[in-house]
Design a protein around this motif. Structure first.
Motif, PDB file in Angstrom:
ATOM      1  N   MET A 794       0.951  -1.182  -0.146  1.00 49.84           N
ATOM      2  CA  MET A 794      -0.134   0.044  -0.045  1.00 49.84           C
ATOM      3  C   MET A 794       0.842   1.075  -0.069  1.00 49.84           C
ATOM      4  O   MET A 794       0.378   2.296  -0.314  1.00 49.84           O
ATOM      5  CB  MET A 794      -0.820  -0.110   1.106  1.00 49.84           C
ATOM      6  N   VAL A 795       2.158   1.166   0.528  1.00 44.20           N
ATOM      7  CA  VAL A 795       2.905   2.328   0.535  1.00 44.20           C
ATOM      8  C   VAL A 795       4.334   1.905  -0.363  1.00 44.20           C
ATOM      9  O   VAL A 795       5.409   1.354   0.554  1.00 44.20           O
ATOM     10  CB  VAL A 795       3.388   2.638   2.124  1.00 44.20           C
ATOM     11  N   PRO A 796       4.252   1.784  -1.490  1.00 40.78           N
ATOM     12  CA  PRO A 796       5.379   1.315  -2.341  1.00 40.78           C
ATOM     13  C   PRO A 796       6.672   2.058  -2.087  1.00 40.78           C
ATOM     14  O   PRO A 796       6.616   3.287  -1.578  1.00 40.78           O
ATOM     15  CB  PRO A 796       4.923   1.646  -3.897  1.00 40.78           C
ATOM     16  N   GLY A 797       7.719   1.181  -2.108  1.00 40.23           N
ATOM     17  CA  GLY A 797       9.041   1.666  -1.803  1.00 40.23           C
ATOM     18  C   GLY A 797       9.593   1.988  -0.378  1.00 40.23           C
ATOM     19  O   GLY A 797      10.608   2.736  -0.066  1.00 40.23           O
ATOM     20  N   THR A 798       8.615   1.463   0.501  1.00 38.44           N
ATOM     21  CA  THR A 798       9.024   1.682   1.794  1.00 38.44           C
ATOM     22  C   THR A 798       9.329   0.208   2.522  1.00 38.44           C
ATOM     23  O   THR A 798       8.734  -0.725   1.975  1.00 38.44           O
ATOM     24  CB  THR A 798       7.923   2.436   2.552  1.00 38.44           C
ATOM     25  N   GLU A 799       9.890   0.350   3.693  1.00 38.03           N
ATOM     26  CA  GLU A 799      10.006  -0.762   4.383  1.00 38.03           C
ATOM     27  C   GLU A 799       9.601  -0.652   5.903  1.00 38.03           C
ATOM     28  O   GLU A 799       9.780   0.738   6.199  1.00 38.03           O
ATOM     29  CB  GLU A 799      11.463  -1.347   4.392  1.00 38.03           C
ATOM     30  N   GLY A 800       9.062  -1.349   6.633  1.00 37.23           N
ATOM     31  CA  GLY A 800       8.859  -1.130   8.097  1.00 37.23           C
ATOM     32  C   GLY A 800       7.332  -1.091   8.130  1.00 37.23           C
ATOM     33  O   GLY A 800       6.481  -1.151   7.186  1.00 37.23           O
ATOM     34  N   GLY A 801       6.841  -1.025   9.461  1.00 38.62           N
ATOM     35  CA  GLY A 801       5.400  -1.262   9.768  1.00 38.62           C
ATOM     36  C   GLY A 801       4.349   0.118   9.530  1.00 38.62           C
ATOM     37  O   GLY A 801       3.781   0.675  10.270  1.00 38.62           O
ATOM     38  N   VAL A 802       4.491   0.380   8.198  1.00 38.40           N
ATOM     39  CA  VAL A 802       3.548   1.574   7.816  1.00 38.40           C
ATOM     40  C   VAL A 802       2.654   1.151   6.802  1.00 38.40           C
ATOM     41  O   VAL A 802       2.406   0.279   6.177  1.00 38.40           O
ATOM     42  CB  VAL A 802       4.401   2.928   7.232  1.00 38.40           C
ATOM     43  N   THR A 803       1.653   2.107   6.748  1.00 37.71           N
ATOM     44  CA  THR A 803       0.328   1.907   5.870  1.00 37.71           C
ATOM     45  C   THR A 803      -0.335   3.113   5.435  1.00 37.71           C
ATOM     46  O   THR A 803       0.452   4.345   6.044  1.00 37.71           O
ATOM     47  CB  THR A 803      -0.628   0.965   6.740  1.00 37.71           C
ATOM     48  N   LYS A 804      -1.124   3.108   4.672  1.00 41.78           N
ATOM     49  CA  LYS A 804      -1.887   4.286   4.412  1.00 41.78           C
ATOM     50  C   LYS A 804      -3.251   4.289   5.224  1.00 41.78           C
ATOM     51  O   LYS A 804      -4.070   3.264   5.147  1.00 41.78           O
ATOM     52  CB  LYS A 804      -2.225   4.450   2.780  1.00 41.78           C
ATOM     53  N   TYR A 805      -3.808   5.567   5.779  1.00 34.41           N
ATOM     54  CA  TYR A 805      -5.106   5.311   6.610  1.00 34.41           C
ATOM     55  C   TYR A 805      -6.110   6.171   5.585  1.00 34.41           C
ATOM     56  O   TYR A 805      -5.392   7.394   5.251  1.00 34.41           O
ATOM     57  CB  TYR A 805      -4.748   6.003   7.805  1.00 34.41           C
ATOM     58  N   TYR A 806      -7.327   5.723   5.339  1.00 35.67           N
ATOM     59  CA  TYR A 806      -7.961   6.375   4.527  1.00 35.67           C
ATOM     60  C   TYR A 806      -9.410   6.643   5.229  1.00 35.67           C
ATOM     61  O   TYR A 806     -10.043   5.650   5.942  1.00 35.67           O
ATOM     62  CB  TYR A 806      -8.538   5.450   3.219  1.00 35.67           C
ATOM     63  N   SER A 818      -6.099  10.541   2.679  1.00 37.68           N
ATOM     64  CA  SER A 818      -5.182   9.530   2.920  1.00 37.68           C
ATOM     65  C   SER A 818      -3.995  10.000   3.666  1.00 37.68           C
ATOM     66  O   SER A 818      -3.701  11.116   3.284  1.00 37.68           O
ATOM     67  CB  SER A 818      -4.833   8.650   1.661  1.00 37.68           C
ATOM     68  N   GLU A 819      -3.469   9.218   4.305  1.00 43.34           N
ATOM     69  CA  GLU A 819      -2.351   9.598   5.376  1.00 43.34           C
ATOM     70  C   GLU A 819      -1.565   8.449   5.670  1.00 43.34           C
ATOM     71  O   GLU A 819      -1.983   7.409   6.161  1.00 43.34           O
ATOM     72  CB  GLU A 819      -2.961  10.121   6.533  1.00 43.34           C
ATOM     73  N   GLN A 820      -0.051   8.737   5.464  1.00 42.56           N
ATOM     74  CA  GLN A 820       0.634   7.613   5.722  1.00 42.56           C
ATOM     75  C   GLN A 820       1.106   7.616   7.431  1.00 42.56           C
ATOM     76  O   GLN A 820       1.311   8.638   8.004  1.00 42.56           O
ATOM     77  CB  GLN A 820       2.228   7.780   4.850  1.00 42.56           C
ATOM     78  N   MET A 821       1.058   6.550   7.692  1.00 42.67           N
ATOM     79  CA  MET A 821       1.148   6.275   9.205  1.00 42.67           C
ATOM     80  C   MET A 821       1.620   4.993   9.699  1.00 42.67           C
ATOM     81  O   MET A 821       1.677   4.073   8.992  1.00 42.67           O
ATOM     82  CB  MET A 821      -0.094   6.785  10.052  1.00 42.67           C
ATOM     83  N   SER A 822       1.725   4.720  10.571  1.00 44.52           N
ATOM     84  CA  SER A 822       2.206   3.329  11.557  1.00 44.52           C
ATOM     85  C   SER A 822       0.863   2.416  11.051  1.00 44.52           C
ATOM     86  O   SER A 822      -0.084   2.922  11.313  1.00 44.52           O
ATOM     87  CB  SER A 822       2.983   3.452  12.821  1.00 44.52           C
ATOM     88  N   ILE A 823       1.215   1.244  11.098  1.00 46.70           N
ATOM     89  CA  ILE A 823      -0.089   0.545  11.106  1.00 46.70           C
ATOM     90  C   ILE A 823      -0.856   0.323  12.376  1.00 46.70           C
ATOM     91  O   ILE A 823      -1.984   0.226  12.356  1.00 46.70           O
ATOM     92  CB  ILE A 823       0.458  -0.978  10.743  1.00 46.70           C
ATOM     93  N   TYR A 824      -0.008   0.552  13.380  1.00 43.43           N
ATOM     94  CA  TYR A 824      -0.878   0.505  14.749  1.00 43.43           C
ATOM     95  C   TYR A 824      -1.692   1.796  14.840  1.00 43.43           C
ATOM     96  O   TYR A 824      -2.723   1.616  15.382  1.00 43.43           O
ATOM     97  CB  TYR A 824       0.179   0.558  15.822  1.00 43.43           C
ATOM     98  N   ASP A 825      -1.268   3.034  14.566  1.00 41.02           N
ATOM     99  CA  ASP A 825      -1.868   4.174  14.511  1.00 41.02           C
ATOM    100  C   ASP A 825      -3.011   4.038  13.817  1.00 41.02           C
ATOM    101  O   ASP A 825      -4.255   4.842  13.999  1.00 41.02           O
ATOM    102  CB  ASP A 825      -0.887   5.295  14.539  1.00 41.02           C
ATOM    103  N   ALA A 826      -2.752   3.499  12.555  1.00 37.71           N
ATOM    104  CA  ALA A 826      -3.957   3.577  11.699  1.00 37.71           C
ATOM    105  C   ALA A 826      -5.057   2.613  12.076  1.00 37.71           C
ATOM    106  O   ALA A 826      -6.222   2.669  11.965  1.00 37.71           O
ATOM    107  CB  ALA A 826      -3.531   2.984  10.196  1.00 37.71           C
ATOM    108  N   ALA A 827      -4.540   1.424  12.830  1.00 39.09           N
ATOM    109  CA  ALA A 827      -5.574   0.560  13.371  1.00 39.09           C
ATOM    110  C   ALA A 827      -6.385   1.200  14.525  1.00 39.09           C
ATOM    111  O   ALA A 827      -7.754   1.004  14.425  1.00 39.09           O
ATOM    112  CB  ALA A 827      -4.909  -0.859  13.906  1.00 39.09           C
TER     113      ALA A 827
END
Length: 967
Positions: A794-806, A818-827
């Motif tokens: 969902m976040v091409p070109g990155t490594e680590g626990g990040v995602t996009k929150y919609y 949409s906003e890029q943030m940590s998987i935990y924060d998005a959850a």
């Protein structure tokens, strides 16, 4: 006692004992099935089903179905397997005991007797995952590492001591004794067990095979002794402890006929790496594998155990060797009593299951052949245990991988001088605070001057206090001297892991190779971090007796502890100057280890190439200092006079190894070292603990926390309903392992878990590791999907626990932002909006160690379903056990073929209380532009009992309701 089939008969248990058993030959005589043609492993499971047939958990039909096992087309039926015992290691064992404690608290809140939560089968927990290689290359390393282990894990150990006194059937083996699987092989396993019962109105003793499950995937090591057992998630183990059978689908059994003998210079490690590659290619995932034939009979039990150990790496549920005279000899040689050995042999003879089967005697689903004489010396890596490389080809393969594109499994180094070496002056003294902080910041991509520099230190780096303690003790934390490192430099060389340290032949071979190297004046480069972490104290005894430990010490392979260490990522720190060079020059450095796992970022976050190999080869590559060479032709190094030394000059002969073995191992040593554990471990006795049936949860603790699984618990189960309006929390490719999903290794200060701990007033140097905090859901949930190497598409070109929150979603896929943030924060944001979540993934989702937190963390993040191209066996089961729905894409379909990027909204329809295992349901996709599509997906709830688990919200809730309803 149950005797539905009137199969109980008398037999001579040896040593003038009369015993009774459930006779499988009698079952065949009755015409129930052609049992004498069944694989031995199936017969052992059948005996359990027969013995526990009570008409409720185990039905008459279950016995008849398994007795008529069809090799070519096994029945699509679940087997209710009641195991005799359960083994745990501390990383998985602590959260399991936490869950049991939470269940007792829930029962008390409901007004019940908390003591109804009690293991109904014997449970052994071995503390083996907590020791870390902070100190090495010193005679004091063992003591200092043990002191650090107790300092870091005091709260956890206090809690485990409470569990030991609270639960009657719970035995705890303290730190410093060994690795769970080697302790199981050398001490815990009995081969055959017995219990008092009543036959014909008289008190009698019923005998039955030793069987088990363990909360570690390498439980299969015990298969080498003829014991059926495998790894399960902690969730399944808890259910087994509380009286539930372990349910699994009737398996295919792959027969591997072994012939011939291993050649001179070929080790058991070479054999297991060959078998791993061979069976991975044969797709044995989820199947039983049974080895037989004259070649199998020729292998000693330690070699068999090495092969059984790596069943998870070749994908099988078990890698089983039938019981024969070699099995009995091993029990006797490791100090078991004459009474135990006699009962073991007589029982299996009476059941007509004694002796290594020959070709044609048993019906297998698939027959494979392996001539042991064809096995070549080799290694496996640099990223997967099944990627075997013949030893002469290692240098060429490594150089090829350096230049191969990343998308093809390489390192993409095409425009770099692959032969360049970079000088590093290692001062050997304790690093200063500033140096440690700045080096670690570089490790995590933080620019100089960033205000976070003051707090960005990885938890597994020695703190200044630790370093000063090191200096004060005259033990140097790092080697000193000048070194040159580059691509392919060996920076970690570890003789470690249950796979090989249980095998005297390869351990003594390592010592003999070290002896020859020292006698020629050879030394290991100061840049190489060397360590020896055997699986039991017996290894130290025979290495010392033979005089070989002193030679290993002179090369830096000093004893650092008895535990898993490097193989599970507890490799400890590298010198800060080495880590700086790795980052400054983007080096693909290497580790060599005698372990079973080499997934990315597992051994050390900054070591990109990791190779599995035998202990003597670990010593050889430590001496060579690099992996980009052909050790069969190129010199390892030079002797004192400058003469080239080759591997053939150092490699011990089979005769040398056998001579050393004969003088080293006695039953008395095993008996001595496996008794009075507490008395042999004074530091354990210093740990205080609370008492009582109920654990007093302390909100101030950051290691032990009451999990929310039984919050608002009631006796009513929920309904199975469709999932609507879900968002993707992550989209992943193939081979996402539980190492990627489950919190493991160091806790970064910038990560959600690190931020949480700092908010609690905990300094980064006191973070410890995720593994040590598995008893705290507040830390572990924040670390789920936080691996530094995980790639969320969902976040091409990155490594680590990040995602996009919609969001906010407002019921449609047309998110306002949409906003890029940590998987935990998005959850957490989605949870506040009551938006369900899904994970989308490729093939082999959840491979690797059977980490229950990979499923627990997924559930606590709010994920309702995981849709993957295929699942690893244990992780799929764990997801169901936590109430998370596993769904499988049709062949050839995945998130990429569907062009999903995470901006879509998902619904899953066709779910109801009447669903059946394996049913096809529908994944509905609503695109951002309002367009809708649907994809059929397979429900990977594989058995009827799993439907019940899912309906109840998980296996623990199901069991708790059953226990309360029965009282």
């Amino acid at each position: 006692m149950n005797d539905e089939f009137k199969s109980v008969q008398k037999f001579d248990a040896g040593n003038w004992r009369e015993g009774f058993f459930h006779s499988l030959p009698e079952l065949e005589k009755q015409g129930v099935g052609k049992i004498s043609r069944l694989p031995i492993s199936i017969r052992i499971v059948l005996e359990s089903v027969l013995r526990n047939c009570d008409g409720k958990k185990v039905r008459r039909k279950d016995v008849e179905t398994l007795a008529n096992w069809d090799a070519k087309k096994p029945a699509n039926e679940e087997i209710p397997f009641v195991v005799a015992r359960i083994v745990l290691q501390d990383f998985t064992g602590v959260p399991l005991v936490v869950d049991l404690g939470a269940m007792r608290s829930a029962v008390q809140r409901l007004g019940g007797d908390p003591r109804i939560i009690e293991p109904l089968v014997p449970v052994d927990l071995v503390v083996d995952h907590s020791v870390q290689v902070d100190f090495f290359g010193s005679a004091q390393a063992l003591r200092l590492n043990l002191e650090m282990e107790f300092k870091r894990n005091r709260e956890r150990y206090q809690f485990l001591k409470w569990g030991q006194q609270a639960f009657k059937t719970f035995q705890l083996i303290p730190p410093g004794i060994g690795i769970v699987h080697q302790v199981n092989l050398e001490y815990l396993a009995k081969g055959v067990l017995s219990q008092k019962s009543e036959v014909g109105g008289q008190r009698s003793e019923i005998f039955y095979p030793d069987t088990l499950v363990g909360t570690d995937s390498h439980t299969t090591m015990i298969n080498g002794l003829g014991v059926v057992g495998w790894g399960v998630g902690g969730i399944e183990a808890e259910a087994g402890m509380l009286g539930q059978p372990v349910y699994f689908l009737t398996p295919e059994v792959v027969g591997v006929h072994l012939s011939g003998r291993l050649k001179e210079g070929v080790t058991a490690t070479d054999l297991v790496l060959h078998i791993t590659q061979m069976l991975r290619a044969q797709k044995v995932v989820g199947k039983f594998v049974e080895f037989y034939g004259e070649g199998a009979a020729s292998l000693p039990v330690p070699d068999r155990a090495t092969i059984g150990n790596m069943s998870p790496e070749y994908g099988a549920t078990i890698g089983y060797f039938p019981v024969d005279q070699e099995s009995v000899n091993y029990l006797r040689a490791t100090g078991r009593t004459d009474e135990q050995c006699a009962a073991f042999e007589n029982y299996f003879r009476t059941q007509q299951m004694f002796g290594m089967p020959r070709k044609g005697e048993i019906d297998y689903s698939v027959d494979l052949e392996l001539d042991l004489g064809q096995v070549q010396p080799g290694v496996a890596g640099p990223k997967r245990p099944q990627d075997r490389i013949n030893l002469p080809e290692l240098g060429r393969t490594f150089r090829s991988l350096l230049q191969k594109p990343v998308k093809d499994g390489g390192y993409g180094m095409e425009n770099v001088d692959l032969g360049a070496k970079h000088p590093v002056q290692l001062n050997g003294s304790a690093p200063q605070d500033d140096e440690m902080a700045s080096t670690d910041n570089r490790n995590q991509g933080i620019e100089p001057g960033d205000e976070r520099n003051k707090v960005e230190m990885v938890a597994n780096r020695p703190t200044p206090d630790t370093a000063r303690e090191f200096k004060a003790s005259t033990a140097d934390p790092f080697r000193h001297g000048r070194s040159e490192i580059g691509h392919g430099s060996v920076l970690i060389a570890a003789i470690t892991s249950c796979t090989n340290t249980s095998n005297p032949s390869v351990m003594l071979a390592a010592g003999l190779l070290a002896k020859k190297a020292v006698e020629r004046g050879m030394r290991v480069d100061p840049a190489v971090k060397t360590s020896l972490a055997p699986g039991s104290r017996v290894v130290s005894d025979y290495l010392t007796k033979t005089g070989l430990q002193s030679y290993l010490d002179q090369l830096g392979f000093n004893l650092v502890g008895y535990g898993c260490t490097t193989c599970i990522g507890n490799s400890g720190p590298l010198h800060p100057k080495i880590e700086k060079a790795i980052h400054d020059y983007d080096l693909v450095a290497a580790s060599v280890l005698s372990g079973n796992r080499n997934f990315e970022a597992r051994v050390h976050q900054n070591i990109k190439a990791n190779f599995l190999m035998s202990p003597p080869l670990v010593v050889a590559f430590a001496l060579a200092g690099r992996v980009d060479l052909d050790l069969t032709k190129e010199p390892i190094g030079k002797d004192e006079s400058g003469k080239d030394i080759f591997l053939r000059d150092l490699w011990p002969s089979l005769k040398e190894v056998r001579d050393a073995m004969q003088s080293a191992l006695t039953p008395e040593v095993f008996r001595k070292l496996y008794r009075d554990f507490a008395d042999q471990n004074p530091k354990w006795n210093e740990i205080p603990s609370s008492t009582g049936d109920i654990y007093q949860w302390d909100e101030k603790s950051d290691y032990i926390h009451e999990p929310p699984f039984f919050k608002d618990f009631s006796m009513e189960a929920g309904k199975i309903e469709n999932i609507a309006g879900a968002r993707a929390l992550g989209i992943f490719g193939d081979s996402v392992t539980t190492d990627h999903i489950s919190p493991a290794g160091a806790i970064k200060a910038s990560a959600p878990a690190g931020q949480y701990l700092m908010s609690r007033g905990i300094k980064p140097e006191d973070f410890n590791s995720y593994g040590s905090r598995r008893g705290n859901d507040l830390v572990m949930t924040r670390g789920t999907f936080a691996n530094v190497r995980i790639k969320n598409l969902m976040v091409p070109g990155t490594e680590g626990g990040v995602t996009k929150y919609y969001g906010p979603a407002a019921g449609t896929a047309a998110a306002t932002s949409s906003e890029q943030m940590s998987i935990y924060d998005a959850a957490i944001k989605y949870q506040k909006e009551n938006v369900p979540l899904v994970i989308l993934a490729g093939h082999e989702y959840g491979t690797g160690s059977s980490r229950d937190w990979a499923a627990k963390g997924t559930r606590l993040l709010g994920v309702k379903a995981v849709i993957a191209a295929s699942f690893e066996r244990i992780h799929r089961s764990n997801l169901v056990g936590m109430g998370v729905l596993p769904l499988q894409f049709p062949e050839g379909t995945n998130a990429q073929t569907l062009s999903l990027n995470g901006s879509e909204m998902f619904s899953i329809t066709g779910l109801s209380d009447s669903i059946e295992p394996g049913k096809t349901v529908t994944l509905e996709i609503e695109w951002k532009n309002g367009k809708r599509d649907s994809v059929p997906v397979k429900l990977r709830i594989d058995t009827p009992i799993e439907i019940d688990y899912y309906r109840h919200g998980g296996i623990l809730q199901f069991v708790l309701r059953q226990l309360l309803a029965s009282k």
